[in-house]
Design an enzyme around this catalytic site. Sequence first.
Site, PDB file in Angstrom:
ATOM      1  N   HIS A 186      -6.802   9.780  -2.614  1.00 27.71           N
ATOM      2  CA  HIS A 186      -6.852   9.296  -0.905  1.00 27.71           C
ATOM      3  C   HIS A 186      -7.307  10.239   0.391  1.00 27.71           C
ATOM      4  O   HIS A 186      -7.715   9.247   1.418  1.00 27.71           O
ATOM      5  CB  HIS A 186      -4.897   9.862  -0.249  1.00 27.71           C
ATOM      6  CG  HIS A 186      -3.908   9.159   0.403  1.00 27.71           C
ATOM      7  ND1 HIS A 186      -3.170   9.156   0.566  1.00 27.71           N
ATOM      8  CD2 HIS A 186      -4.712   9.002   1.452  1.00 27.71           C
ATOM      9  CE1 HIS A 186      -2.761   9.017   1.142  1.00 27.71           C
ATOM     10  NE2 HIS A 186      -3.560   8.572   1.805  1.00 27.71           N
ATOM     11  N   LYS A 230      -1.666   6.113  -4.764  1.00 23.89           N
ATOM     12  CA  LYS A 230      -2.732   7.066  -3.772  1.00 23.89           C
ATOM     13  C   LYS A 230      -2.953   8.303  -4.152  1.00 23.89           C
ATOM     14  O   LYS A 230      -1.278   8.607  -4.470  1.00 23.89           O
ATOM     15  CB  LYS A 230      -3.081   7.352  -2.135  1.00 23.89           C
ATOM     16  CG  LYS A 230      -3.254   5.546  -1.789  1.00 23.89           C
ATOM     17  CD  LYS A 230      -3.816   5.964  -0.533  1.00 23.89           C
ATOM     18  CE  LYS A 230      -3.366   5.060   0.285  1.00 23.89           C
ATOM     19  NZ  LYS A 230      -1.928   4.721   0.950  1.00 23.89           N
ATOM     20  N   ASP A 255       0.614  -1.261  -0.203  1.00 24.43           N
ATOM     21  CA  ASP A 255      -0.184   0.018   0.581  1.00 24.43           C
ATOM     22  C   ASP A 255       0.976   0.899  -0.072  1.00 24.43           C
ATOM     23  O   ASP A 255       1.766   1.248   1.173  1.00 24.43           O
ATOM     24  CB  ASP A 255      -0.903   0.123   1.347  1.00 24.43           C
ATOM     25  CG  ASP A 255      -1.476   1.209   1.338  1.00 24.43           C
ATOM     26  OD1 ASP A 255      -2.268   1.248   0.238  1.00 24.43           O
ATOM     27  OD2 ASP A 255      -1.177   2.047   2.024  1.00 24.43           O
ATOM     28  N   TYR A 297       3.803   9.914   1.492  1.00 30.02           N
ATOM     29  CA  TYR A 297       4.212   9.214   1.725  1.00 30.02           C
ATOM     30  C   TYR A 297       5.651   9.125   1.554  1.00 30.02           C
ATOM     31  O   TYR A 297       7.118   8.874   2.602  1.00 30.02           O
ATOM     32  CB  TYR A 297       4.672   7.554   1.934  1.00 30.02           C
ATOM     33  CG  TYR A 297       2.699   6.696   1.754  1.00 30.02           C
ATOM     34  CD1 TYR A 297       1.854   8.117   2.902  1.00 30.02           C
ATOM     35  CD2 TYR A 297       2.515   5.634   1.452  1.00 30.02           C
ATOM     36  CE1 TYR A 297       1.056   7.893   2.563  1.00 30.02           C
ATOM     37  CE2 TYR A 297       1.395   4.823   2.441  1.00 30.02           C
ATOM     38  CZ  TYR A 297       0.023   6.887   3.037  1.00 30.02           C
ATOM     39  OH  TYR A 297      -1.303   5.581   3.116  1.00 30.02           O
TER      40      TYR A 297
HETATM   41  N1  LIG Z   1      -5.527   5.951   3.152  1.00 30.61           N
HETATM   42  C1  LIG Z   1      -5.171   6.585   4.085  1.00 30.61           C
HETATM   43  O1  LIG Z   1      -5.841   8.042   4.453  1.00 30.61           O
HETATM   44  C2  LIG Z   1      -4.577   6.077   5.318  1.00 30.61           C
HETATM   45  C3  LIG Z   1      -4.422   6.651   6.978  1.00 30.61           C
HETATM   46  C4  LIG Z   1      -3.724   5.802   7.580  1.00 30.61           C
HETATM   47  C5  LIG Z   1      -2.139   5.091   6.737  1.00 30.61           C
HETATM   48  N2  LIG Z   1      -2.554   3.876   5.969  1.00 30.61           N
HETATM   49  C6  LIG Z   1      -1.691   3.477   5.420  1.00 30.61           C
HETATM   50  O2  LIG Z   1      -1.895   1.648   6.426  1.00 30.61           O
HETATM   51  C7  LIG Z   1      -0.743   1.467   6.494  1.00 30.61           C
HETATM   52  C8  LIG Z   1      -0.837   1.601   8.515  1.00 30.61           C
HETATM   53  O3  LIG Z   1      -1.271   2.891   9.031  1.00 30.61           O
HETATM   54  P1  LIG Z   1      -0.023   2.444  10.959  1.00 30.61           P
HETATM   55  O4  LIG Z   1       1.131   2.490  10.107  1.00 30.61           O
HETATM   56  O5  LIG Z   1      -0.758   4.332  10.914  1.00 30.61           O
HETATM   57  O6  LIG Z   1      -0.770   1.666  10.986  1.00 30.61           O
HETATM   58  P2  LIG Z   1      -0.574   0.084  12.282  1.00 30.61           P
HETATM   59  O7  LIG Z   1      -0.760  -0.901  10.892  1.00 30.61           O
HETATM   60  O8  LIG Z   1      -1.804   0.040  12.510  1.00 30.61           O
HETATM   61  O9  LIG Z   1       1.035   0.144  13.184  1.00 30.61           O
HETATM   62  C9  LIG Z   1       2.084   0.330  12.514  1.00 30.61           C
HETATM   63  C10 LIG Z   1       2.215   0.137  13.915  1.00 30.61           C
HETATM   64  O10 LIG Z   1       2.524  -0.664  14.627  1.00 30.61           O
HETATM   65  C11 LIG Z   1       3.926  -1.442  15.094  1.00 30.61           C
HETATM   66  N3  LIG Z   1       3.426  -2.951  14.489  1.00 30.61           N
HETATM   67  C12 LIG Z   1       2.881  -3.801  13.703  1.00 30.61           C
HETATM   68  N4  LIG Z   1       2.822  -5.256  13.757  1.00 30.61           N
HETATM   69  C13 LIG Z   1       3.622  -5.939  15.055  1.00 30.61           C
HETATM   70  C14 LIG Z   1       3.450  -6.379  16.205  1.00 30.61           C
HETATM   71  N5  LIG Z   1       3.509  -7.586  15.714  1.00 30.61           N
HETATM   72  N6  LIG Z   1       3.757  -6.383  17.233  1.00 30.61           N
HETATM   73  C15 LIG Z   1       4.102  -5.195  17.439  1.00 30.61           C
HETATM   74  N7  LIG Z   1       4.067  -4.013  17.083  1.00 30.61           N
HETATM   75  C16 LIG Z   1       4.020  -3.508  15.557  1.00 30.61           C
HETATM   76  C17 LIG Z   1       4.491  -1.536  14.580  1.00 30.61           C
HETATM   77  O11 LIG Z   1       6.252  -1.415  14.423  1.00 30.61           O
HETATM   78  P3  LIG Z   1       7.486  -1.842  13.827  1.00 30.61           P
HETATM   79  O12 LIG Z   1       7.625  -0.743  12.805  1.00 30.61           O
HETATM   80  O13 LIG Z   1       7.998  -1.545  15.027  1.00 30.61           O
HETATM   81  O14 LIG Z   1       7.428  -2.787  13.733  1.00 30.61           O
HETATM   82  C18 LIG Z   1       4.170   0.089  13.293  1.00 30.61           C
HETATM   83  O15 LIG Z   1       5.187   0.984  14.275  1.00 30.61           O
HETATM   84  C19 LIG Z   1       0.005   2.817   6.095  1.00 30.61           C
HETATM   85  O16 LIG Z   1       1.225   2.246   6.529  1.00 30.61           O
HETATM   86  C20 LIG Z   1      -0.137   3.744   5.682  1.00 30.61           C
HETATM   87  O17 LIG Z   1      -0.105   2.674   3.769  1.00 30.61           O
HETATM   88  C21 LIG Z   1      -3.423   4.733   4.797  1.00 30.61           C
END
Ligand SMILES: NC(=O)c1ccc[n+]([C@@H]2O[C@H](COP(=O)([O-])OP(=O)(O)OC[C@H]3O[C@@H](n4cnc5c(N)ncnc54)[C@H](OP(=O)(O)O)[C@@H]3O)[C@@H](O)[C@H]2O)c1
Length: 345
Positions: A131, A98, A65, A70
Amino acid sequence: MQQQGGLEISTGDSVDPTLVPQRTLYSGAVMPAIGLGTFGSDHVSAAEVAEVVKGAAAAGYRHFDCASVYSNEAEIGTAFEEILRGGIRREDLWITSKLWNDKHRDDDVIASCRQSLSDLRLDYLDLYLVHWPFPNFHPPGCDVDSRSPGAKPYIHANYMKTWRKMEELVDMGLVRHIGTSNMTIPKLKLVLRDARIKPAVNEMELHPHFQQPKLFKFVVENGMKPVGYCPIGSPGRPERDRTPEDTAPTEDPVIVRIAESHGIHPAVVCIKWAVQRGQTPIPFSAHHYRANLEGIVGDSLTDEEMRSITALDRNCRLIKGQVFLWKEGQTWEDLWDLNGEITPP
Ligand SMILES: NC(=O)c1ccc[n+]([C@@H]2O[C@H](COP(=O)([O-])OP(=O)(O)OC[C@H]3O[C@@H](n4cnc5c(N)ncnc54)[C@H](OP(=O)(O)O)[C@@H]3O)[C@@H](O)[C@H]2O)c1
């Protein structure tokens, strides 16, 4: 497994991608039911995210994604080049990008998509999303109190001008599917009414403390697939994006108890729940991506565990979008059409 600069770098013993559940879109195309998020935010550099993408592909991920905002698509592009040179076929990857909010003008859409394609070193995208439904520029990393001087609300006629160009991208063969993100039911109803090519996917915040059951149902019933961002509750998001009301699903005692009984991290419970519920989570992870992928091919949560997680919903939106507010005196709730109608301009 090797550690490189603190990152998890997979070296073989991957999860067989054919074991990963797939979602069949209305076009008949199949999309892996878990993707790797690529938003490194403040703490993971573009070069590091590119390394993670390579490691994740080696671990068995086939869905990524991405987004122009980004600021790492060029680095990820070199990773994709290497992945494809290494023998993974392009048709076995699912790559999303996006359109950012300052590129909604109809003469910007195609150019912006071409830029993402060139940065990502690809001939086509599997999915291209608008987006956010608000055409407002704000610089990456800005504070939630910052407002764009020319901020505009959702104006359906303008969104459809952008959408017509998204449809053209499909006609041109640059994009296989188009979709929406951060939409609400009333906005989606209008888009579904007026689109020539319907959104294949709606990307939305989804985790155990923010399950959006009505929107989830609407998306599914209208032939779209829900893709869930922040599936773990984004524990690494910067301080400026937090409010005192925010809760953390990974600290929820019910999730912690289920994690203990399966011998996995609470984050992996969130991912298992998401896939079993029918959404496609896109967790970002520099250090735990393998565990997340293994989690969805391992044992399943029981029906009772699934029910107990359903009961945890707190309607706790973490990504509130404050920077998109367009008028003095508004609150972030105005962005999300809570009374079922599009908030008037
Ligand atoms: N469409 C939109 O508007 C929108 C908005 C926000 C996000 N997104 C997309 O969604 C993706 C995910 O969102 P996000 O990065 O904000 O939140 P997330 O995926 O809920 O959380 C990521 C965090 O969780 C930790 N983590 C992941 N797996 C883990 C595990 N098994 N054990 C412990 N910690 C874990 C990671 O740490 P580590 O890195 O240390 O593993 C990182 O700090 C983004 O990267 C982006 O591609 C899209």
